[in-house]
Design a protein around this motif. Sequence first.
Motif, PDB file in Angstrom:
ATOM      1  N   SER A 139       0.833  -1.213   0.000  1.00  0.00           N
ATOM      2  CA  SER A 139       0.000   0.000   0.000  1.00  0.00           C
ATOM      3  C   SER A 139       0.862   1.255   0.000  1.00  0.00           C
ATOM      4  N   LEU A 140       1.809   1.293  -0.896  1.00  0.00           N
ATOM      5  CA  LEU A 140       2.747   2.411  -0.925  1.00  0.00           C
ATOM      6  C   LEU A 140       2.041   3.725  -1.217  1.00  0.00           C
ATOM      7  N   LYS A 141       2.530   4.764  -0.574  1.00  0.00           N
ATOM      8  CA  LYS A 141       1.971   6.099  -0.724  1.00  0.00           C
ATOM      9  C   LYS A 141       3.025   7.021  -1.343  1.00  0.00           C
ATOM     10  N   LEU A 142       2.545   8.141  -1.849  1.00  0.00           N
ATOM     11  CA  LEU A 142       3.465   9.104  -2.452  1.00  0.00           C
ATOM     12  C   LEU A 142       4.547   9.517  -1.462  1.00  0.00           C
ATOM     13  N   GLU A 143       4.167   9.642  -0.199  1.00  0.00           N
ATOM     14  CA  GLU A 143       5.111  10.094   0.822  1.00  0.00           C
ATOM     15  C   GLU A 143       6.141   9.038   1.211  1.00  0.00           C
ATOM     16  N   ASP A 144       6.016   7.847   0.660  1.00  0.00           N
ATOM     17  CA  ASP A 144       7.029   6.824   0.893  1.00  0.00           C
ATOM     18  C   ASP A 144       8.212   6.967  -0.065  1.00  0.00           C
ATOM     19  N   THR A 145       8.090   7.873  -1.011  1.00  0.00           N
ATOM     20  CA  THR A 145       9.180   8.105  -1.948  1.00  0.00           C
ATOM     21  C   THR A 145      10.421   8.593  -1.203  1.00  0.00           C
ATOM     22  N   ALA A 146      11.522   7.877  -1.389  1.00  0.00           N
ATOM     23  CA  ALA A 146      12.758   8.208  -0.677  1.00  0.00           C
ATOM     24  C   ALA A 146      13.860   7.258  -1.129  1.00  0.00           C
ATOM     25  N   VAL A 147      15.063   7.589  -0.721  1.00  0.00           N
ATOM     26  CA  VAL A 147      16.153   6.637  -0.809  1.00  0.00           C
ATOM     27  C   VAL A 147      16.143   5.846   0.489  1.00  0.00           C
ATOM     28  N   TYR A 148      16.099   4.542   0.366  1.00  0.00           N
ATOM     29  CA  TYR A 148      16.043   3.664   1.528  1.00  0.00           C
ATOM     30  C   TYR A 148      17.425   3.079   1.787  1.00  0.00           C
ATOM     31  N   TYR A 149      17.830   3.153   3.038  1.00  0.00           N
ATOM     32  CA  TYR A 149      19.143   2.661   3.452  1.00  0.00           C
ATOM     33  C   TYR A 149      18.973   1.564   4.490  1.00  0.00           C
ATOM     34  N   CYS A 150      19.793   0.545   4.386  1.00  0.00           N
ATOM     35  CA  CYS A 150      19.863  -0.401   5.486  1.00  0.00           C
ATOM     36  C   CYS A 150      21.101  -0.073   6.313  1.00  0.00           C
ATOM     37  N   ALA A 151      21.037  -0.402   7.577  1.00  0.00           N
ATOM     38  CA  ALA A 151      22.117  -0.053   8.486  1.00  0.00           C
ATOM     39  C   ALA A 151      22.293  -1.144   9.533  1.00  0.00           C
ATOM     40  N   HIS A 152      23.513  -1.231  10.059  1.00  0.00           N
ATOM     41  CA  HIS A 152      23.871  -2.260  11.038  1.00  0.00           C
ATOM     42  C   HIS A 152      24.273  -1.582  12.345  1.00  0.00           C
ATOM     43  N   ALA A 153      23.711  -2.092  13.437  1.00  0.00           N
ATOM     44  CA  ALA A 153      24.032  -1.570  14.763  1.00  0.00           C
ATOM     45  C   ALA A 153      24.589  -2.694  15.615  1.00  0.00           C
TER      46      ALA A 153
END
Length: 118
Positions: free
Chosen positions: A86-100
């Motif tokens: 159910s993606l929305k317009l506001e989900d537009t972005a660069v997505y990053y994964c990260a390790h902690a």
Amino acid sequence: VQLQASGGGSVQAGDSLKLSCVASGRTGSSFSLGWFRQAPGKEREFVASIKWRVGSIFGPDYKDSVKGRFTISGDAKNTVYLQMNSLKLEDTAVYYCAHAPAGRYMYWGQGTLVTVSS
């Protein structure tokens, strides 16, 4: 730790997309893998995370605005997934994964672009 994210793309509002991120190197036996995103002109924000603890997976945690639409999961190969429905317009972005390794995210992947259009 190296992180390789994939799965971004261009979709229409309401569609689904699944992101993947493989963590390699000295990941440790207890760590978190998370997804963050950065929209144009905005600061990077937390999306979801999941924890590995000596072979078992715990969590997850979600940003409120994605609860019920996004699902984070992981597997024994230190891969984290983000199923986005159910993606929305506001989900537009660069997505990053990260390790902690211990609460603080220290290692970041290269990012994968998700574009949602109407």
